[in-house]
Scaffold this motif. Structure first.
Motif, PDB file in Angstrom:
ATOM      1  N   VAL A   1       0.871  -1.184   0.000  1.00 24.75           N
ATOM      2  CA  VAL A   1       0.000   0.000   0.000  1.00 24.75           C
ATOM      3  C   VAL A   1       0.901   1.226   0.000  1.00 24.75           C
ATOM      4  CG1 VAL A   1      -1.844   1.239   1.202  1.00 24.75           C
ATOM      5  CG2 VAL A   1      -1.780  -1.271   1.263  1.00 24.75           C
TER       6      VAL A   1
ATOM      7  N   ASP B   1      -0.012   4.587  -1.402  1.00 22.80           N
ATOM      8  CA  ASP B   1      -0.642   5.911  -1.399  1.00 22.80           C
ATOM      9  C   ASP B   1      -0.791   6.391   0.046  1.00 22.80           C
ATOM     10  OD1 ASP B   1      -2.636   8.018  -1.365  1.00 22.80           O
ATOM     11  OD2 ASP B   1      -3.066   7.483  -3.440  1.00 22.80           O
TER      12      ASP B   1
ATOM     13  N   ASN C   1      -4.291   6.708   1.452  1.00 18.90           N
ATOM     14  CA  ASN C   1      -4.874   5.443   1.901  1.00 18.90           C
ATOM     15  C   ASN C   1      -4.297   5.015   3.244  1.00 18.90           C
ATOM     16  OD1 ASN C   1      -6.768   4.794  -0.107  1.00 18.90           O
ATOM     17  ND2 ASN C   1      -5.195   3.967  -1.462  1.00 18.90           N
TER      18      ASN C   1
ATOM     19  N   SER D   1      -2.208  -4.355  -2.006  1.00 15.38           N
ATOM     20  CA  SER D   1      -2.461  -3.180  -2.839  1.00 15.38           C
ATOM     21  C   SER D   1      -3.626  -3.459  -3.789  1.00 15.38           C
ATOM     22  CB  SER D   1      -1.216  -2.821  -3.651  1.00 15.38           C
ATOM     23  OG  SER D   1      -1.002  -3.774  -4.673  1.00 15.38           O
ATOM     24  N   GLU D   2      -4.270  -2.383  -4.240  1.00 12.34           N
ATOM     25  CA  GLU D   2      -5.402  -2.542  -5.164  1.00 12.34           C
ATOM     26  C   GLU D   2      -4.941  -3.083  -6.513  1.00 12.34           C
ATOM     27  OE1 GLU D   2      -7.761   1.157  -5.223  1.00 12.34           O
ATOM     28  OE2 GLU D   2      -6.985   1.484  -3.208  1.00 12.34           O
TER      29      GLU D   2
ATOM     30  N   ASN E   1     -11.741   0.272  -2.915  1.00 11.62           N
ATOM     31  CA  ASN E   1     -10.577   1.036  -2.466  1.00 11.62           C
ATOM     32  C   ASN E   1     -10.036   0.369  -1.198  1.00 11.62           C
ATOM     33  OD1 ASN E   1      -9.904   3.214  -0.214  1.00 11.62           O
ATOM     34  ND2 ASN E   1      -9.089   3.951  -2.153  1.00 11.62           N
TER      35      ASN E   1
ATOM     36  N   SER F   1      -8.548   1.412   1.495  1.00  8.85           N
ATOM     37  CA  SER F   1      -8.861   1.979   2.808  1.00  8.85           C
ATOM     38  C   SER F   1     -10.333   1.736   3.176  1.00  8.85           C
ATOM     39  CB  SER F   1      -8.534   3.479   2.852  1.00  8.85           C
ATOM     40  OG  SER F   1      -9.360   4.211   1.975  1.00  8.85           O
TER      41      SER F   1
END
Length: 257
Positions: A115, A117, A120, A209-210, A238, A240
């Motif tokens: 992850v 970002d 997030n 992660s997405e 998403n 988060s």
């Protein structure tokens, strides 16, 4: 034990920088908590090797960067070596687990794999703190910098919740297993639904992660995987938001016991 606590990023304040090889070496030797060390791609020599050795010892990430990156800090006397002082006080994972158990609480941990970002990460930390998570485990590479922007997005939660930075998530899972903690992996193709998991037992939840999901080798050593059921045929939530849904379910189960 002490109490716990892809967006453009602002240039760090000069007061948060450790500038030059000797000063970075001294900071590492003193055990000063550093977010990361930036080394110019072309630098070498005994001092640089010592920086690398000490950074590895203290699990401080090293980024090799072009000189423009260092000049971008608005400094000229960097000698190809700059460190950023950590805004977060990182905790040792085993110390956190021992502290939680000694307090008579059932451990609940969150593992973030890939992850990057910081928005997030900040949002996840805020939800994690509100849902009773004892610690967030992050790798020392491949994660967004926990800087002022991340702390702001978390509404200060990153300074309140324990953050454990480790050089291997695989080893962290081994530590969790040795402490009797079951590791759950969030995976959208899993058969089991999130509400069929027992989060009232000692638990750690991995969120990937997405884009790439959870690293396959890490998924393999998790005890079980689960999914969040969705009514629509959509690729994914998403990270988060998904984390918030899962942690709320964990908190609901724990409050019911």
């Amino acid at each position: 034990m002490k109490s716990f606590r892809s967006q453009p990023q602002n240039r760090p304040k000069k007061s948060s920088l450790v500038i030059g090889r000797a000063k970075v070496i001294a900071a590492l030797k003193e055990g000063k908590q550093l977010e990361r060390v930036y080394l110019m791609q072309t630098v070498h020599g005994p001092e640089i090797e010592e920086v690398k050795k000490l950074a590895a010892l203290h699990q401080v990430p090293i980024n090799k960067v072009p000189v423009e990156k260092l000049n971008g800090f608005n400094i000229t006397d960097h000698e190809g070596c700059v460190a950023i002082i950590a805004k977060i006080q990182y905790q040792d994972l085993q110390n956190v687990l021992s502290f939680v158990v000694e307090r008579g609480e059932t451990p609940l941990l969150l593992i973030l794999d890939g992850v990057t970002d910081i928005r997030n990460i900040g949002a996840i930390a805020r939800t994690a703190y509100c849902c009773g998570v004892h610690a967030i485990i992050i790798p020392d590479k491949g994660v967004g910098a926990l800087n002022e922007d991340a702390i702001l997005t978390s509404a200060g939660a990153l300074e309140k919740i324990a953050i454990c930075r480790v050089n291997s998530l695989m080893k962290a899972v081994d530590t969790l297993h040795l402490n009797g903690i079951k590791v759950f992996a969030s995976e959208m193709t899993a058969d089991k639904n999130v509400y069929d998991c027992n989060f009232s037992e000692p638990a750690a939840i991995i969120m990937g992660s997405e884009e790439k999901g959870i690293f396959p080798a890490l998924m393999k050593i998790a005890d079980t995987s689960f999914r969040i059921p969705m009514s629509g045929n959509f690729e994914s939530l998403n990270v988060s938001v998904a984390t918030g849904m899962i942690l709320y379910e964990a908190m609901r189960q724990r409050m019911a016991h």
